[in-house]
Design a protein around this motif. Structure first.
Motif, PDB file in Angstrom:
ATOM      1  N   TYR A  78       0.814  -1.213   0.000  1.00  0.00           N
ATOM      2  CA  TYR A  78       0.000   0.000   0.000  1.00  0.00           C
ATOM      3  C   TYR A  78       0.853   1.272   0.000  1.00  0.00           C
ATOM      4  CZ  TYR A  78      -3.682  -3.286   1.130  1.00  0.00           C
ATOM      5  OH  TYR A  78      -4.552  -4.341   1.102  1.00  0.00           O
ATOM      6  N   ALA A  79       2.089   1.166  -0.417  1.00  0.00           N
ATOM      7  CA  ALA A  79       2.992   2.322  -0.417  1.00  0.00           C
ATOM      8  C   ALA A  79       2.448   3.496  -1.221  1.00  0.00           C
ATOM      9  CB  ALA A  79       4.362   1.914  -0.946  1.00  0.00           C
ATOM     10  N   SER A  80       1.710   3.210  -2.276  1.00  0.00           N
ATOM     11  CA  SER A  80       1.209   4.288  -3.126  1.00  0.00           C
ATOM     12  C   SER A  80       0.056   5.064  -2.504  1.00  0.00           C
ATOM     13  CB  SER A  80       0.772   3.726  -4.485  1.00  0.00           C
ATOM     14  OG  SER A  80      -0.331   2.856  -4.321  1.00  0.00           O
ATOM     15  N   VAL A  81      -0.535   4.554  -1.429  1.00  0.00           N
ATOM     16  CA  VAL A  81      -1.677   5.241  -0.809  1.00  0.00           C
ATOM     17  C   VAL A  81      -1.404   5.618   0.653  1.00  0.00           C
ATOM     18  CG1 VAL A  81      -3.431   4.323  -2.369  1.00  0.00           C
ATOM     19  CG2 VAL A  81      -2.836   3.041  -0.308  1.00  0.00           C
ATOM     20  N   VAL A  82      -0.137   5.677   1.040  1.00  0.00           N
ATOM     21  CA  VAL A  82       0.221   6.087   2.398  1.00  0.00           C
ATOM     22  C   VAL A  82      -0.076   7.571   2.577  1.00  0.00           C
ATOM     23  CG1 VAL A  82       2.193   6.483   3.936  1.00  0.00           C
ATOM     24  CG2 VAL A  82       1.938   4.300   2.758  1.00  0.00           C
ATOM     25  N   CYS A  83      -0.667   7.912   3.699  1.00  0.00           N
ATOM     26  CA  CYS A  83      -0.941   9.321   4.008  1.00  0.00           C
ATOM     27  C   CYS A  83       0.395  10.049   4.188  1.00  0.00           C
ATOM     28  CB  CYS A  83      -1.775   9.411   5.280  1.00  0.00           C
ATOM     29  SG  CYS A  83      -1.955  11.094   5.898  1.00  0.00           S
TER      30      CYS A  83
END
Length: 92
Positions: A78-83
């Protein structure tokens, strides 16, 4: 930094056609991955807000962050959607 808990901000459930055997179903999509402070000894694993200040009421608690040196606090898939705001707080 004290212990954190990874939480997922989810999109609303989306109807999908995943296979011929299941004509319709629900699939949840992760919109953002946030970090929240852990609350040891409390009935819930996190406080009421993420590190970036978002309310976690409708978020889903994930696994504990990796304790390996150099590993990211979030699941790598989920690296692409980390806050970015939560990430910045953790990096400081």
């Amino acid at each position: 930094m004290s212990e954190i808990v990874v939480v997922y901000e989810l999109d609303k459930s989306v109807a999908t056609h995943s296979s011929p055997d299941t004509p319709s179903g629900e699939e949840r999509h992760i919109r953002k991955v946030h970090a929240a402070p852990a609350t040891p000894g409390a009935p819930t694993p996190t406080g009421p807000r993420t590190l970036c200040g978002r309310d976690i009421f409708a978020m889903e608690t994930a696994r504990k962050p990796s304790e390996r040196p150099g590993a990211p606090w979030y699941p790598v898939e989920y690296a692409s959607v980390v806050c970015p705001d939560c990430d910045a707080v953790i990096e400081t």
